[in-house]
Write an enzyme that holds these catalytic residues in place. Structure first.
Site, PDB file in Angstrom:
ATOM      1  N   LYS A  18       0.844  -1.204   0.000  1.00  0.00           N
ATOM      2  CA  LYS A  18       0.000   0.000   0.000  1.00  0.00           C
ATOM      3  C   LYS A  18       0.878   1.253   0.000  1.00  0.00           C
ATOM      4  CE  LYS A  18      -3.848  -2.398   2.137  1.00  0.00           C
ATOM      5  NZ  LYS A  18      -4.616  -2.815   3.312  1.00  0.00           N
ATOM      6  N   GLN A  38      -4.664  -1.165   9.382  1.00  0.00           N
ATOM      7  CA  GLN A  38      -4.646  -2.536   8.855  1.00  0.00           C
ATOM      8  C   GLN A  38      -5.272  -3.492   9.863  1.00  0.00           C
ATOM      9  OE1 GLN A  38      -3.658  -3.261   5.742  1.00  0.00           O
ATOM     10  NE2 GLN A  38      -4.023  -5.449   5.966  1.00  0.00           N
ATOM     11  N   ASP A  81     -11.047   3.072   3.966  1.00  0.00           N
ATOM     12  CA  ASP A  81     -11.430   1.660   4.041  1.00  0.00           C
ATOM     13  C   ASP A  81     -12.949   1.493   3.958  1.00  0.00           C
ATOM     14  OD1 ASP A  81      -9.723  -0.467   4.181  1.00  0.00           O
ATOM     15  OD2 ASP A  81      -9.386  -0.321   6.336  1.00  0.00           O
TER      16      ASP A  81
HETATM   17  N1  GUN Z   1      -6.941  -6.646   6.138  1.00  0.00           N
HETATM   18  C1  GUN Z   1      -7.233  -7.393   5.029  1.00  0.00           C
HETATM   19  N2  GUN Z   1      -7.870  -6.643   4.111  1.00  0.00           N
HETATM   20  C2  GUN Z   1      -7.979  -5.401   4.630  1.00  0.00           C
HETATM   21  C3  GUN Z   1      -8.553  -4.194   4.140  1.00  0.00           C
HETATM   22  O1  GUN Z   1      -9.098  -4.106   3.025  1.00  0.00           O
HETATM   23  N3  GUN Z   1      -8.475  -3.135   4.984  1.00  0.00           N
HETATM   24  C4  GUN Z   1      -7.907  -3.230   6.217  1.00  0.00           C
HETATM   25  N4  GUN Z   1      -7.892  -2.134   6.977  1.00  0.00           N
HETATM   26  N5  GUN Z   1      -7.373  -4.323   6.695  1.00  0.00           N
HETATM   27  C5  GUN Z   1      -7.405  -5.413   5.900  1.00  0.00           C
END
Ligand code: GUN
Length: 298
Positions: free
Chosen positions: A53, A97, A120
């Protein structure tokens, strides 16, 4: 019949390229979108996701900041960081995350994010906006699935029967909302669903997202259906291999003989998630500044 293979890697690369071009236009006017990613603990998969990311945001021309905190971080310290990021005008998107290490509570942490920066799409305000057709930010993986579906089915999904397998806040529930918004007839299946195979056989659009390797068999699929496989599962290694193979929730080799179109794993839905995160960050930056999103180059 052999299904068309939906190339999520190419679709994601094209989307990131469009975003980078739009970011360049904004940067010329002095607005650089900023993304902050917060990682608590040392979950290996989360570390890989956060690195990607961070890197892809930077490659798109954004300001990209990762905050890595120890697993022992107190809730108060994490909330204080989120408050600082909420107040930082250079940061337009905040992502924490998941999963968080115990005893941190996901909902307490997500509730602390400014909904305008909730890239998100998990804050209750974002969830509410999705439900009522408001202007909030939409969770990234379901957004990516919708883009792939529209690409392959030509935009209009009206009247199609869709089955989402899984009811998570991150994927199943928002996916169902997006499909309803696209005028599909939507069913959400889950661990208590009776005769899942039968439900699958009725679906024109099938979206398994449960993390059960190869669960959906070829004879569960309606001939010609579009299959968007959200599962990413690692099988046990074969003798002599260090790592097992990555597979989806769908038995791809069987399904490809029956479906009309199908995403592979890897290379299907996965790459779309980060591209949609960048898309949300760009949207959040434009809204924060009250500017239109620059037109995308064709
Ligand atoms: N963990 C796995 N996929 C995601 C996501 O799309 N967003 C977040 N914040 N954590 C994740």
């Amino acid at each position: 019949m052999t299904a068309r293979i939906i190339d999520g890697k190419a679709a994601a690369a094209a989307l990131r390229q469009r975003i980078a071009a739009q970011v360049a236009v904004l940067a010329g006017r002095g607005l650089v979108p900023g993304l902050a990613v917060v990682l608590v603990g040392d979950d290996p998969a989360s570390q890989v996701y956060v690195r990607s990311k961070e890197r892809l945001a930077r490659e798109a021309g954004m300001v990209s900041v990762a905050h890595r905190l120890p697993a022992t971080t107190a809730e108060g310290d994490l909330l204080a960081l989120i408050r600082r990021l909420n107040a930082d005008p250079a940061i337009h998107g905040i992502l924490v995350q998941l999963p968080l290490p115990a005893p941190l509570e996901e909902h307490t942490v997500i509730d602390a994010i400014d909904p305008a920066k909730d890239v998100d799409g998990l804050h209750p305000v974002s969830v509410g906006n999705l439900s009522i057709g408001g202007e909030g930010l939409v969770p990234c993986t379901p957004s990516g699935c919708m883009m792939l579906l529209r690409d392959v089915l030509g935009g209009d999904l009206s009247g199609r029967r869709a089955l989402v397998i899984g009811r998570s806040n991150l994927m199943g529930k928002p996916m169902a909302q997006l499909l309803v918004r696209a005028n599909c007839t939507v069913t959400v299946a889950h661990s208590r669903t009776r005769d899942l195979a039968d439900e699958c056989r009725r679906a024109d659009i099938l979206v398994p997202a449960v993390g059960r390797p190869l669960m959906v068999r070829g004879d569960w699929i309606k001939p010609g259906a579009t299959v968007i496989d959200v599962g990413i599962n690692r099988l046990d290694p074969e003798p002599g291999q260090e790592k097992g193979r990555l597979v989806g929730d769908v038995a791809f080799d069987e399904a490809v003989q029956v479906a009309g179109a199908i995403t592979p794993v890897p290379g299907g839905v996965g790459p779309m998630t980060i591209a949609c995160l960048l898309d949300n960050t760009l949207t959040a930056a434009c809204r924060a500044q009250g500017v239109e999103r620059p037109a995308a180059a064709a």
